[in-house]
Scaffold this motif. Structure first.
Motif, PDB file in Angstrom:
ATOM      1  N   PHE A  89       0.823  -1.203   0.000  1.00  0.00           N
ATOM      2  CA  PHE A  89       0.000   0.000   0.000  1.00  0.00           C
ATOM      3  C   PHE A  89       0.865   1.265   0.000  1.00  0.00           C
ATOM      4  CE2 PHE A  89      -1.583   3.447   2.690  1.00  0.00           C
ATOM      5  CZ  PHE A  89      -2.645   3.888   1.907  1.00  0.00           C
ATOM      6  N   VAL A  90       1.949   1.254   0.765  1.00  0.00           N
ATOM      7  CA  VAL A  90       2.851   2.414   0.785  1.00  0.00           C
ATOM      8  C   VAL A  90       3.390   2.685  -0.612  1.00  0.00           C
ATOM      9  CG1 VAL A  90       5.025   3.298   1.694  1.00  0.00           C
ATOM     10  CG2 VAL A  90       3.431   2.122   3.219  1.00  0.00           C
ATOM     11  N   ASP A  91       3.719   1.611  -1.350  1.00  0.00           N
ATOM     12  CA  ASP A  91       4.187   1.796  -2.729  1.00  0.00           C
ATOM     13  C   ASP A  91       3.060   2.276  -3.641  1.00  0.00           C
ATOM     14  OD1 ASP A  91       6.860   1.147  -2.351  1.00  0.00           O
ATOM     15  OD2 ASP A  91       6.468  -1.000  -2.478  1.00  0.00           O
ATOM     16  N   TRP A  92       1.854   1.749  -3.455  1.00  0.00           N
ATOM     17  CA  TRP A  92       0.704   2.245  -4.225  1.00  0.00           C
ATOM     18  C   TRP A  92       0.559   3.753  -4.035  1.00  0.00           C
ATOM     19  CZ3 TRP A  92      -4.118  -1.443  -3.600  1.00  0.00           C
ATOM     20  CH2 TRP A  92      -3.798  -2.704  -4.108  1.00  0.00           C
ATOM     21  N   GLN A  93       0.687   4.170  -2.796  1.00  0.00           N
ATOM     22  CA  GLN A  93       0.503   5.577  -2.461  1.00  0.00           C
ATOM     23  C   GLN A  93       1.562   6.448  -3.131  1.00  0.00           C
ATOM     24  OE1 GLN A  93       0.870   6.419   1.766  1.00  0.00           O
ATOM     25  NE2 GLN A  93      -0.973   7.679   1.706  1.00  0.00           N
ATOM     26  N   ALA A  94       2.793   5.941  -3.201  1.00  0.00           N
ATOM     27  CA  ALA A  94       3.888   6.745  -3.744  1.00  0.00           C
ATOM     28  C   ALA A  94       3.933   6.732  -5.268  1.00  0.00           C
ATOM     29  CB  ALA A  94       5.222   6.246  -3.180  1.00  0.00           C
ATOM     30  N   GLY A 225       4.566  -5.726   8.542  1.00  0.00           N
ATOM     31  CA  GLY A 225       5.915  -5.614   8.015  1.00  0.00           C
ATOM     32  C   GLY A 225       6.263  -6.694   7.006  1.00  0.00           C
ATOM     33  N   VAL A 226       5.295  -7.553   6.663  1.00  0.00           N
ATOM     34  CA  VAL A 226       5.514  -8.643   5.705  1.00  0.00           C
ATOM     35  C   VAL A 226       4.729  -8.320   4.433  1.00  0.00           C
ATOM     36  CG1 VAL A 226       5.306 -11.118   5.287  1.00  0.00           C
ATOM     37  CG2 VAL A 226       5.763 -10.261   7.603  1.00  0.00           C
ATOM     38  N   ARG A 227       5.429  -8.272   3.312  1.00  0.00           N
ATOM     39  CA  ARG A 227       4.783  -7.851   2.064  1.00  0.00           C
ATOM     40  C   ARG A 227       3.777  -8.887   1.563  1.00  0.00           C
ATOM     41  NH1 ARG A 227       6.037  -3.709  -1.434  1.00  0.00           N
ATOM     42  NH2 ARG A 227       7.898  -3.210  -0.213  1.00  0.00           N
ATOM     43  N   ARG A 228       3.990 -10.143   1.913  1.00  0.00           N
ATOM     44  CA  ARG A 228       3.060 -11.179   1.440  1.00  0.00           C
ATOM     45  C   ARG A 228       1.793 -11.253   2.292  1.00  0.00           C
ATOM     46  NH1 ARG A 228       7.924 -13.889   1.253  1.00  0.00           N
ATOM     47  NH2 ARG A 228       7.416 -14.948   3.203  1.00  0.00           N
ATOM     48  N   CYS A 229       1.792 -10.619   3.452  1.00  0.00           N
ATOM     49  CA  CYS A 229       0.648 -10.686   4.366  1.00  0.00           C
ATOM     50  C   CYS A 229      -0.346  -9.581   4.000  1.00  0.00           C
ATOM     51  CB  CYS A 229       1.115 -10.539   5.808  1.00  0.00           C
ATOM     52  SG  CYS A 229      -0.230 -10.673   6.990  1.00  0.00           S
ATOM     53  N   MET A 251      -2.920   1.937 -12.175  1.00  0.00           N
ATOM     54  CA  MET A 251      -2.634   1.040 -11.065  1.00  0.00           C
ATOM     55  C   MET A 251      -2.143  -0.317 -11.554  1.00  0.00           C
ATOM     56  SD  MET A 251      -2.766   2.327  -8.124  1.00  0.00           S
ATOM     57  CE  MET A 251      -2.639   0.751  -7.298  1.00  0.00           C
ATOM     58  N   THR A 252      -2.595  -0.765 -12.712  1.00  0.00           N
ATOM     59  CA  THR A 252      -2.085  -2.026 -13.269  1.00  0.00           C
ATOM     60  C   THR A 252      -0.592  -1.914 -13.555  1.00  0.00           C
ATOM     61  OG1 THR A 252      -4.239  -2.592 -14.233  1.00  0.00           O
ATOM     62  CG2 THR A 252      -2.313  -3.664 -15.167  1.00  0.00           C
ATOM     63  N   SER A 253      -0.170  -0.758 -14.054  1.00  0.00           N
ATOM     64  CA  SER A 253       1.270  -0.565 -14.291  1.00  0.00           C
ATOM     65  C   SER A 253       2.042  -0.536 -12.978  1.00  0.00           C
ATOM     66  CB  SER A 253       1.495   0.738 -15.064  1.00  0.00           C
ATOM     67  OG  SER A 253       1.132   1.862 -14.288  1.00  0.00           O
ATOM     68  N   VAL A 254       1.426   0.019 -11.905  1.00  0.00           N
ATOM     69  CA  VAL A 254       2.073   0.014 -10.590  1.00  0.00           C
ATOM     70  C   VAL A 254       2.229  -1.417 -10.083  1.00  0.00           C
ATOM     71  CG1 VAL A 254       1.812   0.699  -8.173  1.00  0.00           C
ATOM     72  CG2 VAL A 254       1.295   2.332  -9.997  1.00  0.00           C
ATOM     73  N   LEU A 255       1.206  -2.236 -10.249  1.00  0.00           N
ATOM     74  CA  LEU A 255       1.280  -3.631  -9.823  1.00  0.00           C
ATOM     75  C   LEU A 255       2.365  -4.381 -10.583  1.00  0.00           C
ATOM     76  CD1 LEU A 255      -2.532  -4.490  -9.543  1.00  0.00           C
ATOM     77  CD2 LEU A 255      -0.930  -4.088  -7.679  1.00  0.00           C
ATOM     78  N   GLU A 256       2.524  -4.073 -11.874  1.00  0.00           N
ATOM     79  CA  GLU A 256       3.565  -4.724 -12.666  1.00  0.00           C
ATOM     80  C   GLU A 256       4.957  -4.285 -12.188  1.00  0.00           C
ATOM     81  OE1 GLU A 256       5.056  -7.410 -15.268  1.00  0.00           O
ATOM     82  OE2 GLU A 256       2.950  -7.104 -14.684  1.00  0.00           O
ATOM     83  N   GLN A 257       5.089  -3.020 -11.796  1.00  0.00           N
ATOM     84  CA  GLN A 257       6.370  -2.549 -11.253  1.00  0.00           C
ATOM     85  C   GLN A 257       6.717  -3.290  -9.960  1.00  0.00           C
ATOM     86  OE1 GLN A 257       6.214   1.722 -10.756  1.00  0.00           O
ATOM     87  NE2 GLN A 257       5.310   2.022 -12.791  1.00  0.00           N
ATOM     88  N   LEU A 258       5.738  -3.458  -9.082  1.00  0.00           N
ATOM     89  CA  LEU A 258       5.996  -4.162  -7.826  1.00  0.00           C
ATOM     90  C   LEU A 258       6.358  -5.619  -8.084  1.00  0.00           C
ATOM     91  CD1 LEU A 258       3.164  -2.741  -5.539  1.00  0.00           C
ATOM     92  CD2 LEU A 258       5.577  -2.107  -5.592  1.00  0.00           C
TER      93      LEU A 258
END
Length: 831
Positions: A89-94, A225-229, A251-258
Motif C-alpha cells: 500500500f505504501v508503494d501504491w501511495q507513492a 511488516g511482511v509484504r506477502r501478508c 494502477m495495473t502498471s504500478v502492480l507490474e512494477q511491484l
C-alpha cells in the motif's frame, strides 16, 4: 367565470365521490384496504432501497470514491477482490498518478478498552493517516490524523466516534488531549492513546461495523511488516479529470512494477480492479433489495388489478346513471373528470392508509433483521419517512388514480348510443366485461405463481443453507472467546502490568479446568472459530521438494488449534493422527491439512510425511501428520478450499466445549471457571454453535428474504384468489338468464358446474402457465441469490402451481355451486 366554474365543478365532483364511497361501504373498504396493502408493501421496501441505493453516502463527492484491489486476470470478473499488504500500500501511495488520495484500513477490527470497571471489547478500526481526508470527512471536535502519526516512531493517537464520546465519556468538552488505553486482541499489551478528535454524529463507514475508536497504523503490528501478508483494504479518491478506466490502467502498471521489484512476493501477475465504494459496502444487499422491491411491485400490481375488477363491476351497475347524466347534457369530458375525481379520492385515501401501514412495516422489518446485521448496514439508521419516500408514494398514488380513472372508460361508451337504456346491449356488455375481467384474472394468477415460486426457492435455499454439511457436529457445542489482559489501567491512563506467560499456556489451563466441569465431554480451543463471516489469515502452501513451476502459488487460510479441537468438534479424521498435547505445548513444526488441500496439492500422492513451508521456499517447513475432512471455516455458502491447521501458539483464543446437557445452563459455570483461572481475562458472551450459524450475515439475509417474499406470496395468493372469485361470481350473475334458460330446457346441475368451472379452469391454467414461465425466467436472473437450489426446481414449481390451482378452483366452486342451485322459474320471471 370559466375558472371559477371549473373549481366549483371539481368540488362538486369530490363531494359526489365521497358520497359514493360512503353509500357503498363494502366496495369502498375492500378497494381501499386492498390498494393500501399493496402501497404499504412497496413503500416499506422502497424505504430500504432509498437508504441503501439512492441516498448519497455522507462523504464528499461519494461517486469518486473507489476500492482498489489487485486481482489475477482470470479472477478479475469476480465481484470482490483481494486485500493488500501495508508495504504494498505504501508503494501504491507513492507510485500512482490517478488518485487525489489513497488510504487503507486493517480488515481485523476491534480493540480491548481497559477501564476502572475492567476490560471491555469495543469496536474499532486501524487506518492510515489519510483515511478521513480521502473520504472527505472532517471531525466535529479536534483534528484529523497527521501524516507523521503513521509509522513505528509515531505516538499513539485515537479519534472517537460521536456515540463513544457521548456514551463512554459523557460528552465532556475537555476530552481532547486525554488518554485511553487500547489493546489489539492479537498483541501482548496495551498502549495509552491520546484523543485528538471526535467525529460528527452522522459519520458512518459500513465496513467498520459501528467502530467507536479509530487508531492510526503504527509499527509492524500483526503482519504489517511482511509484504506477502495482505490484511488491509484500500480506498481511493479519483483525481480531477481522471476516469476509473484511466486509474485502473495506471494502477495495473504500478502492480507490474511491484512484481518486477519484488518477484519473491508477487509471483502471479495481477491487474488493478476498481469497484465503487458503495457497491463494496452493500455486498449482497443490493440484489436482495432489488428483488424484494420487484416482489412488492408485483404485489402492488395484483392489488391494482383487483381494484380495477371492482371498479369494472361497479361501473356495470352505473350504466343507467351515466346514460341519464349524458342525456341531461353532461359532456364526455365532464364525465371523465368525475371518474378521475373518484379515482383520485380512492387513491388518496388508500395512500394515506398505506403510509401508516408502511411505518409499521419498516419497524417490523428492522426487528426482523438481527442487530449485528444492522450494525454492518449503518445506512438503515434513521430510516423512515422522508421527501423521497413521500414523492414515491405520490407517484404510486398518481399512477393508480390514472389507471382507475381510465378503467370505467373500458366499460362505458360515450357515443351517441346510451348503453344503459337498451336492454339488448346487456349481454354484449357482459361478454366484453368477462373478457376483460378474464385477462385481469390471468395476469393476477401469473403474478401470484411468480411470487409463490420465488418464495419456495428462497425457503428451500434457506433450508439448504441451515442444513449444509459443516464437517462437524454443531449440536451440543458451545463457543466462548477469551482474551488475556496484560494491562491494568484506568480509562484515562495509569499504571501498566505486563503478563509474561508463554502464548497458549492460559488456553491450556482454561481447557483443563473446563474439562473438569460436570456435563462437559470435551474441550478444545482455536484462534478463529469455524463457520464465521471471514477466513483465517492466509499463507502460501509451498510443497517442499517440488520444483517452483509445479507450485500452485495460491494463499489459503491457516488455523491454530489445540490437541483436542477436532475431537471436540466431532470432525472426521480421514488419515493419520491429530496433534498431541506435547506438540501443542512446544509448538512443534507439524500440521494437518483438510481433504481439499490433500486432493488439490497431492493428487495421486500420499500427503502424510510430506512437508509444507508457509510463504515460500525459505520459510520453515512443517510435516503433515494427518488429513481431516473439510470443515466450513468460512461462511456456510462458500465452497470448500484448501486449509491447514497448526499447533496453537496465540494469546487470545476461542474455547469450544462439547456438552452432554442443555448448553445455556452451563454458561455461568463456564464463565466462573475461566475467571477462576484468569480473573482479569476478557471473557466474551458464550454462544451455542447453532445460534452462531443462525446469526451469520448470509443466513440472516436469506432468512429475511424468504420471510418477506413468502409474505408477499401469501398476500398475492389471497388477493388473486379473491379476484378470481369476484370475476367468476359477477360473470355468473351476468349469465343468470342464460343459466336459467339452460336449466329450463333440461340442463343438469353437473353441466352448470362444467360450464362455470371449465371457464375458470381455462383462466387458471393460462395464468399458471404464464406464471411458471415468468418464475423460471426470474429465478434464472436471481440464481446468484440462491444456495443449493436450481432456478428450475421442479418440486418447487409444481408445489406452487398446485397450491394456486387448488385454491383458485375452490374459490370458483362457490359461485358455481350457487349457479347450479338457482330456480330457473324465478330467474326467468325476474327477467
Amino acid at each position: 367565470m370559466r375558472h371559477v366554474n371549473f373549481l366549483e365543478h371539481r368540488i362538486q365532483d369530490l363531494r359526489f365521490a365521497l358520497r359514493q364511497l360512503l353509500k357503498y361501504p363494502g366496495f369502498a373498504c375492500t378497494a381501499v384496504l386492498v390498494l393500501a396493502l399493496g402501497i404499504a408493501a412497496s413503500l416499506t421496501i422502497f424505504a430500504f432501497v432509498d437508504a441503501a441505493l439512492i441516498r448519497p453516502l455522507p462523504y464528499e463527492e461519494p461517486s469518486r470514491l473507489l476500492t482498489v484491489f489487485g486481482a489475477r486476470p482470470d479472477l478479475a470478473s469476480a465481484q470482490t477482490g483481494g486485500d493488500v499488504s501495508y508495504l504494498d500500500f505504501v508503494d501504491w501511495q507513492a507510485r500512482n498518478r490517478a488518485f487525489r488520495s489513497i488510504a487503507a484500513f486493517d480488515v481485523r477490527s476491534g480493540f480491548i478498552l481497559t477501564r476502572d470497571a475492567g476490560p471491555e471489547r469495543v469496536p474499532g478500526l486501524r487506518v492510515t493517516s489519510g483515511f478521513f481526508r480521502t473520504l472527505g470527512v472532517k471531525p466535529l471536535l479536534g483534528r484529523d490524523f497527521h501524516r507523521d502519526e503513521e509509522g513505528p516512531s509515531a505516538s499513539p493517537t485515537v479519534m472517537l466516534s460521536y456515540s463513544a464520546w457521548q456514551a463512554r465519556f459523557g460528552g465532556r468538552p475537555d476530552i481532547l488531549g486525554r488518554t485511553v488505553t487500547l489493546q489489539a486482541p492479537w498483541l501482548s499489551d496495551g498502549e495509552s492513546h491520546v484523543v485528538i478528535g471526535v467525529l460528527a454524529p452522522d459519520f458512518q463507514f459500513a465496513m467498520a461495523e459501528r467502530a467507536e475508536f479509530w487508531v492510526a497504523i503504527r509499527g509492524a503490528q500483526g503482519c504489517w511488516g511482511v509484504r506477502r501478508c495482505r490484511s488491509m483494504l484500500a480506498i481511493a479518491r479519483l483525481a480531477d479529470g481522471v476516469t476509473a478506466q484511466t486509474a485502473a490502467a495506471n494502477m495495473t502498471s504500478v502492480l507490474e512494477q511491484l512484481r518486477n521489484d519484488y518477484p519473491a512476493d508477487h509471483r502471479n501477475p495481477e491487474i488493478a480492479k476498481l469497484i465503487p465504494l458503495r457497491d463494496v459496502m452493500l455486498g449482497d444487499v443490493r440484489p436482495i433489495l432489488l428483488m424484494l422491491l420487484g416482489a412488492a411491485g408485483l404485489l402492488l400490481v395484483i392489488a391494482c388489478i383487483n381494484v380495477m375488477s371492482l371498479l369494472l363491476a361497479r361501473t356495470d351497475t352505473r350504466t343507467r346513471e351515466i346514460s341519464v347524466r349524458n342525456a341531461l347534457g353532461a359532456s364526455s369530458v365532464r364525465l371523465v373528470l368525475q371518474f378521475a375525481t373518484e379515482a383520485l379520492a380512492l387513491s388518496a385515501i388508500a395512500t394515506a392508509l398505506g403510509l401508516m401501514l408502511a411505518s409499521f412495516g419498516i419497524r417490523f422489518l428492522l426487528r426482523l433483521v438481527p442487530a449485528d446485521v444492522i450494525g454492518r448496514m449503518p445506512f438503515v439508521e434513521g430510516i423512515g419517512m422522508n421527501v423521497r419516500l413521500l414523492a414515491f408514494a405520490c407517484a404510486v398514488s398518481g399512477i393508480a388514480a390514472l389507471v382507475f380513472a381510465l378503467t370505467p372508460l373500458l366499460r362505458i361508451s360515450f357515443s351517441g348510443r346510451l348503453v344503459g337504456f337498451h336492454d339488448g346491449t346487456r349481454g354484449s356488455g357482459g361478454r366484453r366485461w368477462r373478457r376483460l375481467g378474464a385477462r385481469l384474472v390471468v395476469a393476477e394468477l401469473a403474478v401470484a405463481v411468480l411470487l409463490l415460486v420465488s418464495a419456495g426457492l428462497f425457503g428451500k435455499s434457506l433450508h439448504r443453507l441451515l442444513h449444509v454439511d459443516l464437517g462437524f457436529n454443531a449440536r451440543g457445542l458451545i463457543a466462548v472467546p477469551v482474551t488475556p489482559m496484560s494491562v491494568r489501567t484506568g480509562a484515562m491512563g495509569g499504571a501498566v502490568s505486563t503478563n509474561e506467560e508463554h502464548p497458549g499456556a492460559l488456553a491450556r489451563r482454561v481447557a483443563e479446568r473446563l474439562a473438569a466441569l460436570p456435563a462437559v465431554r470435551s474441550v478444545g480451543y482455536v484462534d478463529l472459530l469455524p463457520v464465521g463471516p471471514g477466513l483465517a489469515p492466509a499463507s502460501m502452501f509451498w510443497i517442499v521438494g517440488r520444483a517452483e513451476d509445479q507450485q500452485l502459488k495460491e494463499t489459503w487460510p491457516v488455523r491454530r488449534v489445540s490437541a483436542h479441537y477436532f475431537s471436540t468438534l466431532q470432525a472426521t479424521l480421514l488419515r493419520g493422527r491429530s496433534f498431541t498435547e506435547e506438540e501443542v505445548a512446544s509448538a512443534r513444526p507439524v500440521m494437518l491439512v483438510n481433504e481439499t488441500a490433500a486432493r488439490q496439492y497431492f493428487a495421486g500422492e500420499d500427503p502424510i510425511g510430506r512437508s509444507i513451508a508457509f510463504g515460500g521456499p525459505r520459510s520453515p517447513a512443517r510435516e503433515i501428520v494427518g488429513i481431516v475432512a473439510d470443515i466450513k471455516d468460512g461462511p456456510p455458502e462458500t465452497a470448500a478450499h484448501p486449509s491447514a491447521y497448526v499447533p496453537f501458539d496465540e494469546a487470545a483464543f476461542n474455547v469450544v466445549i462439547r456438552s452432554s446437557q442443555g448448553e445455556a445452563s452451563l454458561f455461568p459455570s463456564i464463565i466462573a471457571a475461566i475467571r477462576e483461572i484468569q480473573p482479569d481475562a476478557l471473557v466474551g458472551e458464550p454462544t451455542t454453535m447453532p445460534e452462531r450459524i443462525n446469526g451469520l450475515p448470509s443466513t440472516s439475509l436469506h432468512r429475511s428474504s424468504a420471510w418477506l417474499v413468502g409474505a408477499f406470496a401469501v398476500m398475492a395468493l389471497v388477493l388473486s384468489v379473491v379476484g378470481l372469485y369476484g370475476v367468476v361470481a359477477y360473470s355468473v350473475g351476468q349469465r343468470a338468464r342464460e343459466i336459467g334458460v339452460r336449466m329450463a330446457l333440461g340442463a343438469q346441475r353437473r353441466s352448470v358446474y362444467r360450464l362455470v368451472l371449465g371457464e375458470s379452469a381455462w383462466w387458471i391454467g393460462t395464468g399458471t402457465a404464464l406464471g411458471v414461465i415468468a418464475a423460471v425466467t426470474a429465478a434464472t436472473l436471481m440464481r446468484h441469490l440462491l444456495f443449493g437450489v436450481q432456478s428450475w426446481d421442479p418440486p418447487t414449481v409444481a408445489a406452487a402451481a398446485a397450491i394456486l390451482t387448488i385454491s383458485a378452483l375452490l374459490a370458483s366452486y362457490v359461485p358455481a355451486r350457487r349457479a347450479a342451485s338457482v330456480n330457473p322459474i324465478e330467474v326467468l320471471r325476474a327477467e
